[in-house]
Design an enzyme around this catalytic site. Structure first.
Site, mmCIF file in Angstrom:
data_model
loop_
_atom_site.group_PDB
_atom_site.id
_atom_site.type_symbol
_atom_site.label_atom_id
_atom_site.label_comp_id
_atom_site.label_asym_id
_atom_site.label_seq_id
_atom_site.Cartn_x
_atom_site.Cartn_y
_atom_site.Cartn_z
ATOM 1 N N GLU A 127 -3.027 24.428 4.821
ATOM 2 C CA GLU A 127 -2.051 24.123 3.758
ATOM 3 C C GLU A 127 -0.885 23.287 4.300
ATOM 4 O O GLU A 127 -0.227 22.577 3.549
ATOM 5 C CB GLU A 127 -1.487 25.421 3.148
ATOM 6 C CG GLU A 127 -2.455 26.153 2.231
ATOM 7 C CD GLU A 127 -1.824 27.360 1.537
ATOM 8 O OE1 GLU A 127 -2.413 27.828 0.559
ATOM 9 O OE2 GLU A 127 -0.753 27.857 1.959
ATOM 10 N N HIS B 13 -4.633 27.412 -6.432
ATOM 11 C CA HIS B 13 -5.540 28.358 -5.769
ATOM 12 C C HIS B 13 -6.615 28.801 -6.761
ATOM 13 O O HIS B 13 -6.675 29.967 -7.145
ATOM 14 C CB HIS B 13 -4.762 29.558 -5.253
ATOM 15 C CG HIS B 13 -3.671 29.231 -4.272
ATOM 16 N ND1 HIS B 13 -2.470 28.680 -4.639
ATOM 17 C CD2 HIS B 13 -3.614 29.382 -2.929
ATOM 18 C CE1 HIS B 13 -1.715 28.502 -3.566
ATOM 19 N NE2 HIS B 13 -2.387 28.922 -2.517
#
Ligand code: DHB
Ligand code: FE
Length: 282
Positions: free
Chosen positions: A240, A59
């Protein structure tokens, strides 16, 4: 030879890591979530593999907008927990398996998947939260972990079908490694969530539960789901979930369901979790 025996799928919400690290797992808010992982911890203790291929997304901790590999494999010996802005999590360093990782890189790249090879990599909540959920708070992680990083942060992410096929290539790579190793593959991230914009906080339990159903029994068709469906129905970060298709693609077509759990809320995210074993391993 090395063999993939099982796969684990779980959300990787950073607040779950903070709840563990700050001793809040018995708080009213968190208790029902952690209860869903009680079986999983027992299963993980009984079925600790030699190596986990841990499919996750960074991230913007190790990579940033300047350099984002679509698929990367980490071949180093050790990976430190990343500082995501409030100091690294107080978890052990992750020990890699460079021989298997290098073999996988060679096999998968020559099998037409152009993985980026990374040596030094700090691993963020995407990788460490699943380890904490399954293994608790040990002094050191009980097995080796090969990070497999997937870009689902910066447009364009890879398609579900590309992810599913990468899983199959990873399976061929593991099957051709000439050492007796018990290998698991974990897929992380999801479920429905959107962290930004007017739809922040979006959760779609119907979408999530259908995804869990189909990941077990109808995965090849599920892999055909286009990105736009994830984004519209499961939120911008729901994409995701394509990482779960990599882990599922590395398993047998027919698998044995050991555990299924779904819970809302956890921070802004629906939490989903599956444990699947290859029937050929029973
Ligand atoms: C959050 C962040 C994530 O990376 C994720 O997968 C789920 C939730 C969050 O900040 O709440
Ligand atoms: Fe995430």
């Amino acid at each position: 030879m090395a063999k993939i025996s099982a796969s684990v799928y779980t959300s990787h919400v950073p607040a779950i890591g903070a709840a563990i690290d700050n001793g809040k797992t018995s708080d009213d808010y968190w208790k029902p979530l952690f209860a869903g992982y009680d079986f999983s911890k027992q299963w993980a203790a009984k079925n600790t593999p030699d190596v986990i291929l841990l499919v996750y997304n960074d991230h913007a901790s190790a990579f940033d907008a300047n350099l984002v590999p679509t698929f990367a494999i980490a071949t180093g010996d050790e990976f430190q927990p990343a500082d995501e802005g409030w100091g690294p999590r107080p978890v052990p360093p992750v020990k890699g398996h460079s021989a298997l990782a290098a073999h996988i890189a060679q096999s998968v790249i020559q099998d037409d998947f152009d993985l980026t090879v990374v040596n030094t990599l700090d691993v963020d909540h995407g990788l460490t939260v699943p380890l904490s959920l399954m293994f608790g708070q040990p002094e050191s992680w009980p097995c080796r972990v090969i990070p497999v990083a997937v870009n689902v942060v910066l447009f364009p992410p890879p398609s579900g079908s590309r992810c599913f096929d990468l899983g199959k290539a990873l399976r061929r790579a593991v099957d051709s490694f000439d050492e007796d190793l018990d290998v698991q593959i974990w897929g992380t991230g999801g479920m429905s969530h959107q962290l930004q914009g007017p739809r922040a906080g979006l959760i779609n339990s119907e979408f999530d539960n259908e995804f869990l159903d189909r990941l077990v029994d109808d995965a090849a068709a599920l892999a055909q789901k286009p990105h736009i469906d994830y984004v519209r129905l499961a939120g911008s970060e729901g994409v995701e979930l394509v990482m779960w298709l990599i882990a599922r693609g590395a398993m047998d077509d027919s698998v044995s369901l050991k555990h299924r759990f779904y819970h809302v809320p956890a921070s802004n995210t629906a939490v989903g979790h599956l444990i699947l074993e290859n029937e050929s391993e029973d």
